[in-house]
Design a protein around this motif. Structure first.
Motif, PDB file in Angstrom:
ATOM      1  N   CYS A  58      72.342  39.020  34.109  1.00 34.46           N
ATOM      2  CA  CYS A  58      72.043  38.649  35.490  1.00 34.46           C
ATOM      3  C   CYS A  58      71.593  37.188  35.545  1.00 34.46           C
ATOM      4  CB  CYS A  58      70.954  39.565  36.040  1.00 34.46           C
ATOM      5  SG  CYS A  58      70.333  39.057  37.637  1.00 34.46           S
ATOM      6  N   CYS A  61      67.513  37.347  36.788  1.00 30.87           N
ATOM      7  CA  CYS A  61      66.414  37.941  36.030  1.00 30.87           C
ATOM      8  C   CYS A  61      66.740  38.172  34.549  1.00 30.87           C
ATOM      9  CB  CYS A  61      65.983  39.257  36.669  1.00 30.87           C
ATOM     10  SG  CYS A  61      67.155  40.592  36.382  1.00 30.87           S
ATOM     11  N   ASN A  63      68.439  40.495  33.279  1.00 27.23           N
ATOM     12  CA  ASN A  63      68.717  41.899  32.998  1.00 27.23           C
ATOM     13  C   ASN A  63      70.222  42.004  32.741  1.00 27.23           C
ATOM     14  OD1 ASN A  63      68.630  44.694  32.893  1.00 27.23           O
ATOM     15  ND2 ASN A  63      68.559  44.938  35.119  1.00 27.23           N
ATOM     16  N   CYS A  70      72.222  41.403  38.999  1.00 33.02           N
ATOM     17  CA  CYS A  70      72.079  42.815  38.658  1.00 33.02           C
ATOM     18  C   CYS A  70      71.715  43.634  39.898  1.00 33.02           C
ATOM     19  CB  CYS A  70      71.036  43.005  37.558  1.00 33.02           C
ATOM     20  SG  CYS A  70      69.350  42.832  38.120  1.00 33.02           S
ATOM     21  N   CYS A  73      68.224  42.846  41.441  1.00 35.79           N
ATOM     22  CA  CYS A  73      68.155  41.562  42.149  1.00 35.79           C
ATOM     23  C   CYS A  73      68.939  41.606  43.458  1.00 35.79           C
ATOM     24  CB  CYS A  73      68.660  40.430  41.270  1.00 35.79           C
ATOM     25  SG  CYS A  73      67.525  40.038  39.924  1.00 35.79           S
TER      26      CYS A  73
HETATM   27 ZN   LIG Z   1      68.666  40.591  38.034  1.00 35.07          ZN
END
Ligand SMILES: [Zn+2]
Ligand SMILES: [Zn+2]
Lengths: 199, 269
Positions: A58, A61, A63, A70, A73
């Motif tokens: 992502c 973030c 992730n 993601c 988010c």
């Molecule tokens: Zn994210």
């Protein structure tokens, strides 16, 4: 060392690279794959490649997901004043399972470790600071692991974020649920005392 | 002696050992286990598996964290395989060494150097007590610099690699305190002015720096910890000792990389 056909021993070698797989397990898995129908084996091979091609990090973030941003988010209903900092995507999932936390996340993709030579440049700390610049986040919750590396990372982030003036908290550490007080070691118990709260 | 049944009527001997020990490292094994590296009083460096150590409700709790000093009970696995930690009771957790990143890095250097320069299961009580004392001083908040340097030179002596600090390592002439001295990591000691010419692998050493090293071999670690060295002598000592240690180990220590990266980053801010 028994001599397998070259392609089989190559597979055994590759499987052995996986975490937690020793030579014996690798052999067993390879022989299992030898016996399954070709289609089943190709589904496995294809699934691995598909995952490798699709999964991306992502851009906000860090992730993992299948889009540029993601799922978390992209979710506009979460509390944007809270940011929870974790080491790895797995830790994010563990916190999500609690259903207690409604803010956003920041995945560091690692931790600091002097003994392993992992320094501040090896975690996504700079990106974390950038995310705090617009002043929306009011509280950063540091949820790194309760081990030496996680503590070192938390300490570093605390020092790094202090000048920004955002509220910084650390998840509580101490006694595990279902345990017995008398069997707790003094380090764990003193942490639990430190982290006590109003009742 | 404990007998472990490995099936089909076969039993193998697993002697039980009890010794004081300090956690000097470790890494994860499988899903929930951990291999812990201890420096023990009775058996030197020992690696052993702590089953389930990474479970939240592990019986080991916080005991196996880096630097913890405790009483270790472990089963010796004879032949192939790993020893097993049965119990590790905390004597002193050294928790303050883990809460500040810089202190953590300096203390990590001490254990990394010890781990890198010793073989498994070679008893050396002197090294055990040296580490224990050094960690204690760092936890009390002493300046890590003189402690680390005194620790280095004493460790080197203890493992049989004390550099020559009295006479020229090449021509053996005894050295006067006033002569401009240099240190050769490759030769393993001081080099007199005559032997210095044409050599590139040498570092200049001032009388103050040399005096510190000689004193460090005689005085207790905690007295060395109170010595206030001027900046230039500090630089000399770091250069000389680290060049010599690198020469012996054939590699750089990771903690030093960390400390360098951390210092540059923090200065740049
Ligand atoms: Zn994210
Ligand atoms: Zn000479």
């Amino acid at each position: 060392m028994p001599h397998y056909a070259p392609s089989l021993s190559r597979l055994i070698e590759e499987l052995q690279r996986l975490p937690g797989i020793g030579p014996k397990t690798a052999q067993r898995l390879a022989f299992y794959l030898l016996k399954v129908p070709r289609e089943e084996a190709s589904v496995l091979a294809y699934t691995i490649l598909e995952m490798k091609d699709r999964i991306r990090v992502c851009s906000i973030c860090f992730n993992i997901g299948e889009e540029d941003k993601c799922k978390i988010c992209r979710d506009g209903t979460r509390d944007e004043t809270l940011l929870c900092v974790v080491e790895e995507p797995n830790d994010l999932l563990a916190i999500e399972r609690t259903r207690e936390y409604k803010g956003y996340y920041h995945v560091l993709q690692g931790s600091l470790s002097p003994l392993e030579g992992r320094g501040p440049e090896d975690i996504r700390a700079r990106e974390l600071i950038n995310r705090l610049k617009d002043g929306q986040v009011r509280e950063v919750i540091i949820a790194t692991n309760p081990n030496v590396e996680g503590e070192a990372t938390a300490f570093y982030l605390g020092k790094l974020l202090k000048p920004i003036g955002v509220r910084i908290t650390r998840i509580a550490m101490g006694l595990p649920m279902g345990g017995d007080l008398e069997y707790a070691d003094e380090v764990t118990l003193s942490r639990a005392l430190e982290g006590r709260r109003e009742f | 002696m404990v007998w472990l049944d490995i099936g089909q009527g076969t039993k193998i001997a697993m002697p039980l050992h009890t010794t004081e020990a300090i956690v000097i490292g470790g890494h994860d094994l499988g899903e929930v286990d951990r291999i812990v590296v201890f420096y023990t009083e009775k058996l030197g460096k020992v690696r052993a598996v702590a089953s389930g150590a990474r479970r939240v409700r592990s019986k080991f709790g916080a005991a196996l964290l880096l630097f913890t000093y405790g009483r270790l009970v472990f089963f010796e696995r004879v032949g192939k395989g790993l020893h097993r930690v049965n119990e590790f009771a905390i004597l002193r957790p050294f928790e303050k060494l883990r809460t500040d990143l810089e202190v953590l890095a300096h203390a990590s250097y001490l254990v990394e150097l010890l781990a890198a320069s010793t073989s498994d299961e070679e008893r050396n009580e002197e090294l055990f007590h040296l580490l224990l004392q050094a960690l204690g001083l760092l936890e009390k908040g002493h300046d890590s610099f003189p402690i680390a340097r005194a620790y280095e030179i004493r460790l080197l002596r203890s493992i049989g690699y004390l550099p020559e600090l009295q006479s020229c390592v090449i021509c053996r002439v005894p050295l006067e305190p006033a002569t401009p001295l240099a240190f050769s990591p490759g030769e393993g000691g001081l080099v007199c002015p005559d032997c210095q010419s044409g050599r590139k692998d040498i570092y200049l050493v001032s009388t103050t720096a040399l005096g510190f090293l000689r004193m460090a071999l005689k005085l207790s670690l905690d007295r060395m910890g109170r010595i206030n060295l001027p900046g230039t002598s500090r630089e000399e000592l770091v250069e000389v000792l680290q060049a010599y240690i690198r020469h012996l180990l054939h590699r750089d220590l990771r903690t030093l990389d960390f400390l360098r990266a951390y210092a540059t980053l923090w200065k740049a801010r």
